[in-house]
Motif scaffolding. Sequence first.
Motif, mmCIF file in Angstrom:
data_model
loop_
_atom_site.group_PDB
_atom_site.id
_atom_site.type_symbol
_atom_site.label_atom_id
_atom_site.label_comp_id
_atom_site.label_asym_id
_atom_site.label_seq_id
_atom_site.Cartn_x
_atom_site.Cartn_y
_atom_site.Cartn_z
ATOM 1 N N GLY A 95 -72.688 -67.465 -45.570
ATOM 2 C CA GLY A 95 -73.206 -67.672 -44.214
ATOM 3 C C GLY A 95 -72.364 -68.652 -43.434
ATOM 4 N N ILE A 96 -72.011 -69.778 -44.081
ATOM 5 C CA ILE A 96 -71.182 -70.792 -43.402
ATOM 6 C C ILE A 96 -69.814 -70.195 -43.054
ATOM 7 N N LEU A 107 -63.129 -61.041 -48.392
ATOM 8 C CA LEU A 107 -63.367 -60.662 -46.989
ATOM 9 C C LEU A 107 -63.183 -61.861 -46.060
ATOM 10 N N ALA A 108 -63.755 -62.999 -46.463
ATOM 11 C CA ALA A 108 -63.641 -64.208 -45.635
ATOM 12 C C ALA A 108 -62.192 -64.641 -45.519
ATOM 13 N N ALA A 109 -61.461 -64.576 -46.641
ATOM 14 C CA ALA A 109 -60.057 -64.995 -46.612
ATOM 15 C C ALA A 109 -59.234 -64.080 -45.715
ATOM 16 N N ARG A 110 -59.489 -62.762 -45.834
ATOM 17 C CA ARG A 110 -58.761 -61.816 -44.988
ATOM 18 C C ARG A 110 -59.083 -62.042 -43.512
ATOM 19 N N LEU A 141 -66.718 -66.390 -37.001
ATOM 20 C CA LEU A 141 -67.177 -65.965 -35.671
ATOM 21 C C LEU A 141 -66.805 -66.996 -34.609
ATOM 22 N N GLY A 142 -66.923 -68.280 -34.952
ATOM 23 C CA GLY A 142 -66.544 -69.342 -34.014
ATOM 24 C C GLY A 142 -65.063 -69.292 -33.676
ATOM 25 N N LEU A 143 -64.225 -69.100 -34.701
ATOM 26 C CA LEU A 143 -62.779 -69.021 -34.457
ATOM 27 C C LEU A 143 -62.435 -67.807 -33.593
ATOM 28 N N ALA A 144 -63.079 -66.669 -33.875
ATOM 29 C CA ALA A 144 -62.820 -65.457 -33.086
ATOM 30 C C ALA A 144 -63.248 -65.656 -31.637
#
Lengths: 161, 424
Positions: A133-134, B32-35, A140-143
């Motif tokens: 979640g974090i 997924l997060a890393a990508r 999302l914030g960076l995007a």
Amino acid sequence: MRWGTVMAAAVAAASAASALALAGTPLFLPAIAAGAVLTGLSLLVLFSRPDEAALFLIAQPAVFLSWSASPLLAAALESLATLAFLASTGVFRTRSGIVSSILLVLLPGCLALVVSGHRHVLVPLVLVLAVSGIAALVILGLASHLISSALGGLHEAPGHQ
Amino acid sequence: MLVVAAAALLLFSWSFDSAPALLLAGSILGILAARALLFLHSAKAAAASVNVARTVAPTILRQGSPVNVTCTVHFSLPPGLRADITDLPPAGAPVTRGSATAVRSLPGSHDVTIAYGISCLSCGNLTFGGMDIVLSDDLFSVRLPFRGGGFSLPSLWVDPVARLRAGDGSGAFGEREAEAQKLLRGYGIRSFRSYLPGDDPRSIDWKLTAKHGRLYVREYTGMVGKNTLLVVDFPDGALPCPAPLHDAVLGAALEAAREMCRNPRGCSLMVISGPNLLSFLPNEKSPARLERALREYHSPQQAVRCYRALDLAMAEVFRQKLKESGEDNGGFSRRLGEIYSAFVPAIGPLPFEVQCSRALARERDTALQVLSTGWGDTSHLALLGFQARRRGIDARIGIPRPAISPGLVRRLRGCGYMVVGVMA
């Protein structure tokens, strides 16, 4: 080299390693059968429509089976699949990509350590969900920041002021 | 696909208390997060390297004209990414030739040139919408909307197109046929007379000659040229005037000014907004100056406003009429007559009336052509019409078709306008 060959090789390696590790146990025959099916599937994907994400998913049942032999082996095979996935998408061409990949392969190890230390998966599951979640919020914030900076006209074209 | 697999594995691990399933789900979510982070890092680098140079020809044009757009985008594409570039034309200007989109997938520095054509259907000052770049890899995509600043330049000025329909057999902008002998011969026939030695044989009317058995010649009407004062009345920019009315006036004014500036005396242009004189260009021959004056004041703010302004002479007539009728009817008419008597001596000419009077008295043989939206209060048009009538000047007015109504035509005719034309 054909696009996706590295991933297909990783699938075959993971299948063979899990079958070898399970030799002499009741799961040996299922591991052999699963390894054959997974390798066939990976070859099918490789020659019909190469897709790294699909090949990465195909490698997962072999990792799942290898947990019975040793959680450490499962973490190693997952790291192998991850590295192959990252290599096939071209991340290793930059130095930052290599550093991020090395950091990323530590993830299965840490997870294996956390999961194998508990008798039940409830606590590690909650931890994984919280961290996911974090991470999703950060991404999302960076995007959003990237889109808003483009929208605000921060990147002015030279000579057209 | 990966997200669905991770969710399924998480559900499985929770249901069956399976540690390996949790390891796999966590690993998939981690990758997924890393990508995603790596993708955003690459996208940021690509976005920072974007430069746009756009060339447009022409930049000043008429409504509906084609425009050639060449847009050059310079950017660096990191490995593994694909870029879909879309140039956004101005609102109301659809792409009519070529495509405003380009795709690049090879890594490295790119100079992408997008050439296409648009057709401007909207009017006024149009700016480009900017540029959209969609960056994508196998798992993620992000749309980067580059707006404002250098990404919207250059701007286009689009003149509306409208025509003033000439009516009543006379030219719209100063020339007309006169029933008299003039140096310039018109096209109409004024009369017939018997042939006299020395007459042009080309003017012999052979039909009449054959009918009566003696030679008849035609006498043509003469052409007289009048120095037309073009008055363009723009609506108040602070009030919401319908755009078609405004565009019709501006389009017809530009058309008329371009036509009139070819005359030997040039074009006399007066730009007003209600009773406010904005610009006066007497005998101007430069179309660029005339167009600039019309564009500069196309959306003015009215400092002075008229609301049912009374002409002094007309007020005096009303007062006399009320005085006469008040003796018979009494009551209201008498009271109104007293009010008129009290304020009529205090009515002074407005500065606008003085300006109109001077502009009309400048030269002999002046004609007046007014172009107005006919929207809102029209008492300043009445003041202008009365001034023209007192000086014996032919006054014509053009009103856009949507604004025209029998009541408005009747009112304007009563104010001294000989012809009320329709702008289409």
